[in-house]
Design a protein around this motif. Sequence first.
Motif, mmCIF file in Angstrom:
data_model
loop_
_atom_site.group_PDB
_atom_site.id
_atom_site.type_symbol
_atom_site.label_atom_id
_atom_site.label_comp_id
_atom_site.label_asym_id
_atom_site.label_seq_id
_atom_site.Cartn_x
_atom_site.Cartn_y
_atom_site.Cartn_z
ATOM 1 N N VAL A 77 58.565 49.690 -12.617
ATOM 2 C CA VAL A 77 58.746 48.534 -13.497
ATOM 3 C C VAL A 77 58.709 47.236 -12.707
ATOM 4 O O VAL A 77 58.839 47.230 -11.487
ATOM 5 N N ASP A 78 58.536 46.139 -13.443
ATOM 6 C CA ASP A 78 58.639 44.804 -12.861
ATOM 7 C C ASP A 78 59.366 43.948 -13.886
ATOM 8 O O ASP A 78 58.837 43.679 -14.969
ATOM 9 N N ALA A 79 60.594 43.554 -13.583
ATOM 10 C CA ALA A 79 61.421 42.795 -14.516
ATOM 11 C C ALA A 79 61.215 41.295 -14.322
ATOM 12 O O ALA A 79 60.795 40.854 -13.243
ATOM 13 N N PRO A 80 61.500 40.488 -15.337
ATOM 14 C CA PRO A 80 61.321 39.033 -15.228
ATOM 15 C C PRO A 80 62.163 38.437 -14.102
ATOM 16 O O PRO A 80 63.266 38.924 -13.812
ATOM 17 N N ALA A 147 61.401 45.030 -19.173
ATOM 18 C CA ALA A 147 60.528 44.946 -18.004
ATOM 19 C C ALA A 147 59.122 45.395 -18.361
ATOM 20 O O ALA A 147 58.901 46.054 -19.383
ATOM 21 N N TRP A 148 58.174 45.032 -17.498
ATOM 22 C CA TRP A 148 56.796 45.506 -17.610
ATOM 23 C C TRP A 148 56.690 46.871 -16.941
ATOM 24 O O TRP A 148 57.367 47.151 -15.943
ATOM 25 N N ALA A 149 55.816 47.724 -17.454
ATOM 26 C CA ALA A 149 55.445 48.935 -16.737
ATOM 27 C C ALA A 149 54.620 48.490 -15.539
ATOM 28 O O ALA A 149 53.708 47.669 -15.676
ATOM 29 N N PHE A 150 54.927 49.006 -14.347
ATOM 30 C CA PHE A 150 54.283 48.504 -13.132
ATOM 31 C C PHE A 150 53.992 49.642 -12.176
ATOM 32 O O PHE A 150 54.900 50.387 -11.774
ATOM 33 N N ASP A 151 52.728 49.792 -11.824
ATOM 34 C CA ASP A 151 52.318 50.817 -10.863
ATOM 35 C C ASP A 151 51.072 50.316 -10.139
ATOM 36 O O ASP A 151 49.955 50.516 -10.613
ATOM 37 N N PRO A 152 51.244 49.616 -9.015
ATOM 38 C CA PRO A 152 50.099 49.012 -8.312
ATOM 39 C C PRO A 152 49.102 50.023 -7.767
ATOM 40 O O PRO A 152 47.978 49.635 -7.423
ATOM 41 N N ASN A 153 49.471 51.295 -7.684
ATOM 42 C CA ASN A 153 48.574 52.303 -7.132
ATOM 43 C C ASN A 153 47.742 53.018 -8.193
ATOM 44 O O ASN A 153 46.982 53.929 -7.870
#
Length: 204
Positions: A77-80, A147-153
């Motif tokens: 995740v990536d929160a504000p 939060a946003w769903a976040f997975d840079p890979n």
Amino acid sequence: MVAAGALAVAAGLGLTPQGGLGPPVAGRALAGERPALLRAVVVEPAWEAARVVRVVDGDTYEVLTGGQLVRVRLLGVDAPEHDQAFGAQATDSVAALLRPGGVAPLVWLRRQGTDLYGRTLGRVRVPAGPGGPARALDSLLVVRGWAWAFDPNRAVAGRAAQQLAAQRAGRGLWKCGAAAAVPPKVWRGFTATIKRRYGVGCTW
């Protein structure tokens, strides 16, 4: 040791990261192998009993485990950010979940390396209750619109479907529409003037 005590409490409640009885699973055999014929084992990091003592922001926490204070950056995740729309609300919402009434409940932590800031990258599971299944914290944040769903890979984040559902329902940071929500990685690159244009007139 705090971790040992926490594990004892967890055992007494019948809790594991998977929600069942017995110790956390530290590894798994390769598919199709019989125990007596194992040639290799894929070893995964062990789940540790921990207590959240401080919620720094929506996706960063200080936890006590094994007698050590560890700063954890939640994976998935990536929160504000604090200074952007819904940043403070997301932090408060996570704090209420992880520290209800100011009491630090038992959670499960699986460490998976460190980031450039020296924080421990990890997964966190939150027990639903005695004997209940443990819930993935990253999933809870995305589902509730914190939060946003976040997975840079990966091209598509693992929680993308959950994020879409939260957007359609207008939960949390999606209340004013997807177009009004600025991802933290974009927000950090804005000038002060541009930042002032966002989040005006939109509340949690």
